[in-house]
Design a protein around this motif. Sequence first.
Motif, PDB file in Angstrom:
ATOM      1  N   ARG A 199       0.813  -1.217   0.000  1.00 20.42           N
ATOM      2  CA  ARG A 199       0.000   0.000   0.000  1.00 20.42           C
ATOM      3  C   ARG A 199       0.847   1.268   0.000  1.00 20.42           C
ATOM      4  O   ARG A 199       0.481   2.267  -0.632  1.00 20.42           O
ATOM      5  N   ASN A 200       1.970   1.266   0.701  1.00 19.60           N
ATOM      6  CA  ASN A 200       2.811   2.460   0.798  1.00 19.60           C
ATOM      7  C   ASN A 200       4.058   2.386  -0.076  1.00 19.60           C
ATOM      8  O   ASN A 200       4.951   3.229   0.046  1.00 19.60           O
ATOM      9  N   GLU A 201       4.110   1.396  -0.962  1.00 19.22           N
ATOM     10  CA  GLU A 201       5.268   1.236  -1.838  1.00 19.22           C
ATOM     11  C   GLU A 201       5.115   2.093  -3.093  1.00 19.22           C
ATOM     12  O   GLU A 201       4.016   2.263  -3.617  1.00 19.22           O
ATOM     13  N   HIS A 202       6.245   2.634  -3.556  1.00 15.34           N
ATOM     14  CA  HIS A 202       6.234   3.360  -4.825  1.00 15.34           C
ATOM     15  C   HIS A 202       5.775   2.413  -5.923  1.00 15.34           C
ATOM     16  O   HIS A 202       6.168   1.243  -5.969  1.00 15.34           O
TER      17      HIS A 202
ATOM     18  N   PHE B 238       7.386  -6.860  -6.603  1.00 18.31           N
ATOM     19  CA  PHE B 238       6.961  -7.528  -5.374  1.00 18.31           C
ATOM     20  C   PHE B 238       5.871  -8.558  -5.663  1.00 18.31           C
ATOM     21  O   PHE B 238       5.917  -9.688  -5.154  1.00 18.31           O
ATOM     22  N   LEU B 239       4.879  -8.167  -6.475  1.00 13.17           N
ATOM     23  CA  LEU B 239       3.778  -9.084  -6.778  1.00 13.17           C
ATOM     24  C   LEU B 239       4.271 -10.302  -7.553  1.00 13.17           C
ATOM     25  O   LEU B 239       3.769 -11.417  -7.361  1.00 13.17           O
TER      26      LEU B 239
ATOM     27  N   SER C 204       3.945 -14.078  -6.214  1.00 10.28           N
ATOM     28  CA  SER C 204       3.305 -15.126  -7.005  1.00 10.28           C
ATOM     29  C   SER C 204       4.162 -16.388  -7.036  1.00 10.28           C
ATOM     30  O   SER C 204       3.650 -17.512  -6.907  1.00 10.28           O
ATOM     31  N   ARG C 205       5.468 -16.208  -7.176  1.00  8.46           N
ATOM     32  CA  ARG C 205       6.371 -17.372  -7.188  1.00  8.46           C
ATOM     33  C   ARG C 205       6.390 -18.066  -5.830  1.00  8.46           C
ATOM     34  O   ARG C 205       6.398 -19.307  -5.752  1.00  8.46           O
ATOM     35  N   ASN C 206       6.397 -17.280  -4.765  1.00 15.39           N
ATOM     36  CA  ASN C 206       6.387 -17.873  -3.420  1.00 15.39           C
ATOM     37  C   ASN C 206       5.097 -18.646  -3.170  1.00 15.39           C
ATOM     38  O   ASN C 206       5.107 -19.722  -2.556  1.00 15.39           O
ATOM     39  N   LEU C 207       4.001 -18.095  -3.652  1.00 11.92           N
ATOM     40  CA  LEU C 207       2.708 -18.755  -3.470  1.00 11.92           C
ATOM     41  C   LEU C 207       2.662 -20.070  -4.241  1.00 11.92           C
ATOM     42  O   LEU C 207       2.160 -21.085  -3.740  1.00 11.92           O
TER      43      LEU C 207
ATOM     44  N   ALA D 265      -5.313  -4.865 -10.944  1.00  8.44           N
ATOM     45  CA  ALA D 265      -5.420  -3.427 -10.663  1.00  8.44           C
ATOM     46  C   ALA D 265      -4.183  -2.690 -11.159  1.00  8.44           C
ATOM     47  O   ALA D 265      -4.279  -1.603 -11.737  1.00  8.44           O
ATOM     48  N   CYS D 266      -3.012  -3.278 -10.945  1.00 12.63           N
ATOM     49  CA  CYS D 266      -1.764  -2.659 -11.412  1.00 12.63           C
ATOM     50  C   CYS D 266      -1.753  -2.531 -12.933  1.00 12.63           C
ATOM     51  O   CYS D 266      -1.341  -1.497 -13.480  1.00 12.63           O
ATOM     52  N   GLU D 267      -2.195  -3.563 -13.612  1.00 13.32           N
ATOM     53  CA  GLU D 267      -2.226  -3.521 -15.075  1.00 13.32           C
ATOM     54  C   GLU D 267      -3.184  -2.441 -15.568  1.00 13.32           C
ATOM     55  O   GLU D 267      -2.884  -1.716 -16.525  1.00 13.32           O
TER      56      GLU D 267
END
Length: 292
Positions: A196-199, A206-207, A211-214, A253-255
């Motif tokens: 939420r507070n990331e540039h 990060f996402l 996704s890879r970790n998940l 949302a990012c896309e």
Amino acid sequence: DIVNADKMSGRTRKYKIIFSPQKFYACEMVLEEEGVFGDVTCDEWSFYLLPLDEDIISMELPEFFRDYFLEGDHRWIPSVARALQLLNSLYGPFGRAYGIGRCAKMSHELWRELEEDGENDGQGRKPEISNSPALALPADTDYVTALCSQVVYEGLVDDTFRIKCGGVDFGPDVTSSDKSIKVLLNAQDKVFNQIRNEHFSSVFGFLSQKSRNLQAQYDRRRGMDIKQMKNFVSQELKGLKQEHRLLSLHIGACESIMKKKTKQDFQEMIKAEHCECCSLPHSCGCPVPIQC
């Protein structure tokens, strides 16, 4: 219209109107003009403050800015004062109160009057708990900052989709379906809470890692025996599915944000705003630096 239509058709019903956060005299005038004042029962729902997250409470009054700063209407000042009184009654007196501007001064004075009336009525006051200060910064203190483009993820979600009462409606362009989904954006959303507070420039990375970790957590099922699989299904699978759903929504949302900001020449807008706010020299590309 409903009340008058029922009258004309001879239908008898009871009507109740709940005004929130308070009922104004103008509301009663409208009911009188429509000829239905005696047919309805009016009440107030004085919530004043809504908890939007673990550390955020809001009055959720989008009309306040227009009414007070543009039209000079002071009707929301009592609501602000009562909200301060509510905080004061729940957590004890503020250590100190700071404010800038006429709006803050009016709210503080009315709040103090409410406190004095409460003391005179014998309601008493709670002892100090945290000795925290109260800080009031009206919007007219700094118009520029509020109007600048936001660059963190939560801010861009608000700019693009509009966050209302801590929630946002993601449309088909985000959900990749023909349905819209309402999502609460708070600390309970583990994915959102981390970005939420990331540039915005670092959010996709990060996402992607998330996704890879998940996926790695899902892949652990392959080497499990029956007992381990049972524990995995009962204890972890539900949480992983929920996290996967939220991850998909935030990637969508990012896309969507990227598509819209690319069309708007977002980088050029940021550069222009930076020049105006910081009064940079001509080398930044602005014809004339503006001192804010």
